[in-house]
Design a protein around this motif. Structure first.
Motif, short mmCIF file in Angstrom:
data_model
loop_
_atom_site.label_atom_id
_atom_site.label_comp_id
_atom_site.label_asym_id
_atom_site.label_seq_id
_atom_site.Cartn_x
_atom_site.Cartn_y
_atom_site.Cartn_z
N SER A 98 -5.26 -13.96 -0.73
CA SER A 98 -5.07 -13.04 0.40
C SER A 98 -3.60 -12.77 0.66
CB SER A 98 -5.72 -13.62 1.66
OG SER A 98 -7.11 -13.65 1.53
N ARG A 99 -2.79 -13.80 0.63
CA ARG A 99 -1.35 -13.62 0.89
C ARG A 99 -0.70 -12.73 -0.18
NH1 ARG A 99 0.25 -16.40 4.95
NH2 ARG A 99 -0.91 -18.20 5.67
N ARG A 100 -1.12 -12.87 -1.40
CA ARG A 100 -0.55 -12.07 -2.49
C ARG A 100 -1.03 -10.62 -2.41
NH1 ARG A 100 -1.80 -15.84 -7.42
NH2 ARG A 100 -0.52 -14.40 -8.62
N ILE A 101 -2.28 -10.42 -2.00
CA ILE A 101 -2.75 -9.04 -1.75
C ILE A 101 -1.92 -8.42 -0.64
CG2 ILE A 101 -4.65 -7.63 -0.85
CD1 ILE A 101 -6.56 -9.72 -2.12
N LEU A 102 -1.71 -9.16 0.44
CA LEU A 102 -0.89 -8.68 1.56
C LEU A 102 0.48 -8.21 1.07
CD1 LEU A 102 -0.25 -8.43 4.65
CD2 LEU A 102 0.48 -10.82 4.54
N ALA A 103 1.13 -9.02 0.27
CA ALA A 103 2.47 -8.67 -0.23
C ALA A 103 2.43 -7.42 -1.09
CB ALA A 103 3.06 -9.85 -1.01
N LYS A 104 1.48 -7.35 -2.02
CA LYS A 104 1.39 -6.19 -2.91
C LYS A 104 1.05 -4.92 -2.13
CE LYS A 104 0.00 -5.97 -7.02
NZ LYS A 104 -0.74 -5.91 -8.28
N ALA A 105 0.14 -5.03 -1.18
CA ALA A 105 -0.26 -3.85 -0.41
C ALA A 105 0.89 -3.36 0.47
CB ALA A 105 -1.49 -4.18 0.43
N ARG A 106 1.61 -4.29 1.07
CA ARG A 106 2.77 -3.89 1.89
C ARG A 106 3.84 -3.20 1.06
NH1 ARG A 106 3.59 -8.91 6.08
NH2 ARG A 106 2.19 -8.09 7.68
N GLU A 107 4.03 -3.67 -0.17
CA GLU A 107 5.04 -3.07 -1.06
C GLU A 107 4.81 -1.58 -1.25
OE1 GLU A 107 5.28 -4.93 -4.89
OE2 GLU A 107 5.90 -6.86 -4.03
N VAL A 108 3.54 -1.17 -1.27
CA VAL A 108 3.23 0.25 -1.51
C VAL A 108 2.84 0.97 -0.23
CG1 VAL A 108 2.68 -0.06 -3.96
CG2 VAL A 108 0.87 -0.30 -2.24
N GLY A 109 3.09 0.35 0.92
CA GLY A 109 2.92 1.04 2.19
C GLY A 109 1.51 1.11 2.74
N VAL A 110 0.62 0.22 2.33
CA VAL A 110 -0.74 0.21 2.87
C VAL A 110 -0.68 -0.24 4.33
CG1 VAL A 110 -3.04 -0.84 2.68
CG2 VAL A 110 -1.76 -0.26 0.62
N ASP A 111 -1.44 0.42 5.17
CA ASP A 111 -1.61 0.02 6.57
C ASP A 111 -2.51 -1.21 6.55
OD1 ASP A 111 -2.26 -0.32 9.23
OD2 ASP A 111 -3.14 1.66 9.49
N ILE A 112 -1.92 -2.39 6.76
CA ILE A 112 -2.66 -3.62 6.57
C ILE A 112 -2.54 -4.54 7.78
CG2 ILE A 112 -0.77 -4.74 5.35
CD1 ILE A 112 -2.97 -5.95 3.48
N THR A 113 -3.66 -5.11 8.14
CA THR A 113 -3.71 -6.12 9.20
C THR A 113 -4.12 -7.43 8.54
OG1 THR A 113 -4.35 -4.46 10.84
CG2 THR A 113 -4.77 -6.77 11.40
N PHE A 114 -3.35 -8.46 8.83
CA PHE A 114 -3.58 -9.77 8.21
C PHE A 114 -3.80 -10.80 9.30
CE2 PHE A 114 -2.15 -13.81 6.36
CZ PHE A 114 -2.87 -13.82 5.18
#
Length: 169
Positions: A110-126
């Motif tokens: 989950s933490r690695r998905i968070l990092a990758k998604a944030r890198e490309v600007g995904v609107d993400i809630t963790f």
């Protein structure tokens, strides 16, 4: 929405939809997604003795890969984006909500998905549940933290639908 392997399948499905330029859902919710079949995250070792749901030893991952990928699993790469969404692209993903416990072997997925998604600007809630187990929101009948997590997810879903409703008016 998906939990554990189902969470990984949700992510793979959206990656495939985007790859084929098909419509994607308004948002995606994943609870403790299994996103890395290669088990390369440190939490697979760090949380091995505290995860009360997923009990795995060193040899268990090979056995599990054989069950999932078939008898020729050694010729396939578990860190391929075909099997492990962590190694795929999160570009153009819809808004995403990730929930994970800090006492589970899949925490780093989950933490690695968070990092990758944030890198490309995904609107993400963790959201992380301190000292909580794999897919802990499923225990909502017994655990206040689980009920609170589901309430936060519900509020997030309502905001996603409200946002879509406002954009179509």
């Amino acid at each position: 929405m998906g939990d554990s392997a189902g969470g990984g399948l949700c992510l793979l499905t959206i990656q495939t939809l985007l790859e084929h330029k098909l419509p994607v859902p308004r948002g995606v919710v994943v609870l403790s997604p299994w996103a890395d079949l290669s088990a390369s995250g440190e939490s697979h070792i760090r949380n091995r003795h505290v995860d009360i749901v997923i009990q795995m030893n060193d040899d268990d991952n090979d056995w599990l890969l054989e069950q999932l990928l078939g008898p020729n699993y050694t010729q396939l790469s578990p860190n391929s984006s075909i099997y492990s969404p962590l190694f795929g692209s999160f570009a153009d993903f819809p808004p995403m909500y990730i929930n994970v416990g800090t006492a589970e072997i899949l925490e780093d997925d989950s933490r690695r998905i968070l990092a990758k998604a944030r890198e490309v600007g995904v609107d993400i809630t963790f959201e992380q549940g301190q000292h909580l187990m794999h897919c802990y929101p499923l225990l909502f009948l017994y655990c206040t933290e689980a009920r609170n997590a589901l309430e936060k997810i519900n509020q997030w879903i309502e905001r996603i639908f409200e946002r879509k409703k406002m954009s179509t008016n």
